[in-house]
Design a protein around this motif. Structure first.
Motif, PDB file in Angstrom:
ATOM      1  N   LEU A 405       9.765  69.974  78.071  1.00  0.00           N
ATOM      2  CA  LEU A 405      10.513  69.363  76.962  1.00  0.00           C
ATOM      3  C   LEU A 405      11.435  68.263  77.496  1.00  0.00           C
ATOM      4  O   LEU A 405      11.532  67.166  76.947  1.00  0.00           O
ATOM      5  CB  LEU A 405      11.332  70.420  76.215  1.00  0.00           C
ATOM      6  CG  LEU A 405      10.531  71.495  75.451  1.00  0.00           C
ATOM      7  CD1 LEU A 405      11.467  72.528  74.833  1.00  0.00           C
ATOM      8  CD2 LEU A 405       9.638  70.866  74.375  1.00  0.00           C
ATOM      9  N   ILE A 406      12.120  68.592  78.577  1.00  0.00           N
ATOM     10  CA  ILE A 406      13.058  67.625  79.170  1.00  0.00           C
ATOM     11  C   ILE A 406      12.300  66.386  79.647  1.00  0.00           C
ATOM     12  O   ILE A 406      12.720  65.250  79.429  1.00  0.00           O
ATOM     13  CB  ILE A 406      13.839  68.288  80.338  1.00  0.00           C
ATOM     14  CG1 ILE A 406      14.796  69.346  79.775  1.00  0.00           C
ATOM     15  CG2 ILE A 406      14.609  67.245  81.144  1.00  0.00           C
ATOM     16  CD1 ILE A 406      15.377  70.290  80.819  1.00  0.00           C
ATOM     17  N   GLU A 407      11.144  66.608  80.266  1.00  0.00           N
ATOM     18  CA  GLU A 407      10.320  65.503  80.759  1.00  0.00           C
ATOM     19  C   GLU A 407       9.830  64.613  79.613  1.00  0.00           C
ATOM     20  O   GLU A 407       9.877  63.392  79.699  1.00  0.00           O
ATOM     21  CB  GLU A 407       9.096  66.061  81.511  1.00  0.00           C
ATOM     22  CG  GLU A 407       9.328  66.246  82.997  1.00  0.00           C
ATOM     23  CD  GLU A 407       9.951  65.012  83.652  1.00  0.00           C
ATOM     24  OE1 GLU A 407       9.377  63.921  83.526  1.00  0.00           O
ATOM     25  OE2 GLU A 407      11.038  65.158  84.269  1.00  0.00           O
ATOM     26  N   ARG A 408       9.371  65.265  78.546  1.00  0.00           N
ATOM     27  CA  ARG A 408       8.855  64.500  77.408  1.00  0.00           C
ATOM     28  C   ARG A 408       9.975  63.695  76.754  1.00  0.00           C
ATOM     29  O   ARG A 408       9.770  62.555  76.340  1.00  0.00           O
ATOM     30  CB  ARG A 408       8.207  65.440  76.392  1.00  0.00           C
ATOM     31  CG  ARG A 408       6.983  66.176  76.964  1.00  0.00           C
ATOM     32  CD  ARG A 408       5.978  66.513  75.897  1.00  0.00           C
ATOM     33  NE  ARG A 408       5.285  65.329  75.413  1.00  0.00           N
ATOM     34  CZ  ARG A 408       4.408  65.313  74.403  1.00  0.00           C
ATOM     35  NH1 ARG A 408       4.140  66.440  73.773  1.00  0.00           N
ATOM     36  NH2 ARG A 408       3.824  64.197  74.024  1.00  0.00           N
ATOM     37  N   ALA A 409      11.147  64.287  76.639  1.00  0.00           N
ATOM     38  CA  ALA A 409      12.283  63.556  76.059  1.00  0.00           C
ATOM     39  C   ALA A 409      12.624  62.358  76.948  1.00  0.00           C
ATOM     40  O   ALA A 409      12.911  61.263  76.467  1.00  0.00           O
ATOM     41  CB  ALA A 409      13.483  64.476  75.902  1.00  0.00           C
ATOM     42  N   LYS A 410      12.571  62.597  78.242  1.00  0.00           N
ATOM     43  CA  LYS A 410      12.877  61.533  79.192  1.00  0.00           C
ATOM     44  C   LYS A 410      11.913  60.362  79.013  1.00  0.00           C
ATOM     45  O   LYS A 410      12.314  59.196  79.063  1.00  0.00           O
ATOM     46  CB  LYS A 410      12.774  62.098  80.615  1.00  0.00           C
ATOM     47  CG  LYS A 410      13.557  61.319  81.641  1.00  0.00           C
ATOM     48  CD  LYS A 410      13.522  62.044  82.977  1.00  0.00           C
ATOM     49  CE  LYS A 410      13.829  61.107  84.118  1.00  0.00           C
ATOM     50  NZ  LYS A 410      13.542  61.717  85.421  1.00  0.00           N
TER      51      LYS A 410
END
Lengths: 457, 457
Positions: A405-410
């Motif tokens: 999730l964090i990667e995709r938001a990034k």
């Protein structure tokens, strides 16, 4: 049927008067554990007040853990150690039903810049000699007096300037507390929790134990076997989950501290000024009859990060030890800032400022919650703990890991943080929960919340 | 005969040019250990300059330990490790022959209040957003830049803002240093010395060893067997004896640090701005070729006690470790103070302020020394170390103990302190020596110095 005289003239709202009456009856044992409270409508009729007033009073009692509601049955008195309640809380004069929201970053549009500048000039003009002198370690008397008066008005904490130590930020104060208790002590911190707290205790040479939380705060069973001597908690508003520790758990924690001579509780009240509804929860310090609680709060969160002024209230029985061990230190806060802040509080600007901030943060929060409603994947998000201090928590239905999730938001140019990042113990229940800070500019557009759930191409 | 071209156009005084030429020749080995320097008059004639200029240059070289004088014989080059001199000192532009005196309490008559107020107002007007933001842990860039430039001008220390950490007072900085090196480290402090230093290391959980002094500073033989890893010294001006650690001892101390990986020296340069005659002694940091010295200084002594701003210069090789261990901390100094001080230094007000202070302190010192001359028991007092930073030392011929002297002064309503009180090791050589602070109001009338020696009735 409960009957109270709510006509007494004071500045308390009706709901607050009623709340106090019932609370005092529970604490004194007049209302016993398990006893059922009258239905809201009936009590309202009996007292000649509105149902909403009774509702507000019951809500406050529930939030603080004095009563519970059973579905389709009613409200019941919780089992509470009556005799341990230190003292009746002083009558406080404050607006009822605060609807308030905090921010991690009080910013320039909110900060009362012209007032602050005026007070600074006044401080400058007042007298040079006083400004150039070293302050006593515990801080300028004028500021400690202003804080003592304010904390009584706002939090019902009865204290004297002698018990207050002003420090250059809470981080500095935590360092003093390690020095006070000794580097051989075991400090307990909440997990999940504010990561810096543990980092500071460790950097200062103390041992540190991460304590798991249950829905009422720090887990008592985990605490018992932990070897912890100094417990650091955020009972008013746990960071970051927003858990409010109810009165029963508070009393249990105080009882834990009472069991051994060297046990103490550091009550980190970092955002008590901000709460969604009802009165702020009374502090642990104000129900501590045994001088076991060190109360800590800061002006960096409520005024500006660059104002490095925090304070702690020491229990009387620690004062001698404190002076002996740490009284030799100079104050780390410039006199100029101390006198300016003292004026700011004395003259009521601080409380007015807090009110203004709450309105602004409320609007920000509403805007965010509204945007969430418009999300394409709205049904996969659950808003949890939106009453929490600094942000709301969003639980996500997804098979993706928090890292993903964090990667995709990034990839969408948004930094998000997940509840699991605040936990060392890595309990699964903290997975899939995003923290949304109301005041972050990045969250003006929430479309990334849909973006991170879109199927991969 | 030494022949130098002193005509080069720069702002250095003649004496300073000559001092640098001879020093560089000693450091490079052109002048060898034991070599005799030309007599002052002959060198003056040879170079076409005045004898006083040569005298000043020789005095400076003596003060720094490059040369010694043998009575009725002349001046000789000391044995110095040439190769270890890190770099040539940069040419500095500063007034020659400072005649300067410090005070423990810079007071209102000296503090440039109107300038400071003007800069504060300017800081306020400049931009609110910047003032409200949290500063990076190491401090506002503008202030670190101003300090780097100033410290180069005034102390010949070449550093960059990246190496500078601004802190809320030196006490706060010492606490950071314990956290950086670890609470398991052994810190060494000078005995006699500033009592708070050891207290701070101990309060922060480190071990602390008191190291005896000889006439050149910390005793090397005591240091060798002590287990000390981090050595805290005041080599420019030992507190409170005023001992200046000569270049030879400085190099020995640096060699000691070089011997083991984990050894470091904290150079506490608390009053380098004040010196009786000649240029200030170059810092240990500026001759350290191995990144072993942490330089610490403060504005609390030079500006006002209430301005809680100090700084340290970290060796480059410690920067990564520092960021990793302590980079998470917020700055403990208000932005407002940081930006105001940055302007104060940038625009030259700080250096002008120092000059003004020196003149005032010089007058105070002269007044005190003159009063000593008028004492009834003048012959029983010997003025020692009147060049010392904060005060002069008076050795007393008496059979009375220090405790008796203090008691007798107290009976005359004057608080005095004796050198022996600054020593834990209680060496007899520190007995019967009174510290006279130039700026203490109590010392306006020195008749108590006769009073304490009067025979008992």
């Amino acid at each position: 049927m409960l009957t109270y005289d709510l006509s007494k003239q004071n500045k308390l709202s009706l709901y607050d008067k009623l709340y106090r009456c019932i609370r005092d009856d529970i604490l004194s044992g007049t209302l016993k554990a398990g006893e059922k409270l009258p239905a809201k409508r009936r009590l309202a009729e009996n007292l000649g007040i509105s149902v909403i007033t009774v509702e507000n009073a019951y809500s406050q009692l529930m939030a603080e853990g004095y009563i519970t509601s059973k579905e389709r049955s009613g409200f019941y008195v919780e089992a509470i150690e009556q005799s341990k309640a230190k003292k009746k809380l002083p009558a406080r004069e404050e607006p009822s039903c605060r609807t308030v929201f905090p921010s991690e970053r009080p910013n320039a549009e909110v900060f009362p810049f012209s007032v602050w500048a005026k007070l600074m000039r006044e401080t400058l003009l007042e007298g040079s000699e006083r400004l150039l002198e070293a302050q006593p370690h515990e801080g300028a008397y004028a500021l400690r007096k202003a804080i003592a008066d304010y904390i009584y008005r706002s939090r019902g904490i009865e204290t004297s300037p002698e018990q207050i130590i002003v420090g250059a930020g809470t981080e500095y104060i935590y360092s003093l507390l390690v020095q006070l208790f000794g580097q051989d002590k075991v400090f307990g911190v909440e997990d999940p929790g504010y990561q810096k707290t543990a980092a500071i205790y460790l950097a200062n040479g103390a041992k540190c134990v991460y304590l798991p939380m249950d829905k009422h705060g720090v887990s008592l069973s985990a605490l018992e076997g932990s070897g912890v001597e100094i417990l650091h908690i955020t009972p008013t508003h746990h960071y970051p989950t927003g858990i409010i520790t109810p009165i029963k758990r508070r009393q249990e924690l105080l009882a834990w501290a009472r069991e051994r001579e060297g046990r103490f509780i550091i009550e980190d009240d970092y955002d008590s000024e901000f709460r969604i509804a009802g009165r702020p929860i009374p502090s642990l310090q104000s129900i501590d009859a045994d001088d076991k609680v060190i109360y800590v709060n800061t002006f960096s969160k409520t005024l500006a990060h660059s104002i490095r002024i925090s304070y702690m209230i020491l229990p009387r029985k620690l004062l001698d030890l404190y002076r002996e061990k740490l009284g030799f230190y100079a104050s780390a806060v410039p006199s100029f800032e101390q006198y300016t802040l003292a004026k700011f509080i004395e003259r009521g600007y601080f409380e007015r400022h807090l009110n203004r901030m709450r309105t602004i943060y409320k609007k920000r929060r509403e805007a965010i919650l509204q945007k969430i409603e418009g999300l394409k994947f709205r049904s996969r998000y659950e808003i949890v703990a939106s009453n929490s201090g600094l942000q709301c928590l969003l639980r996500v239905k997804t098979n993706r890991s928090d890292e993903e999730l964090i990667e995709r938001a990034k990839a969408l140019s948004v930094r998000i943080s997940c509840l699991s990042q605040y936990s060392r113990l890595c309990e699964q229940k903290y997975d899939h929960t995003i923290l949304l800070n109301y005041s972050k500019e990045e969250y003006a557009d929430l479309s990334f919340l849909d973006g991170i759930l879109e199927p991969l191409p």
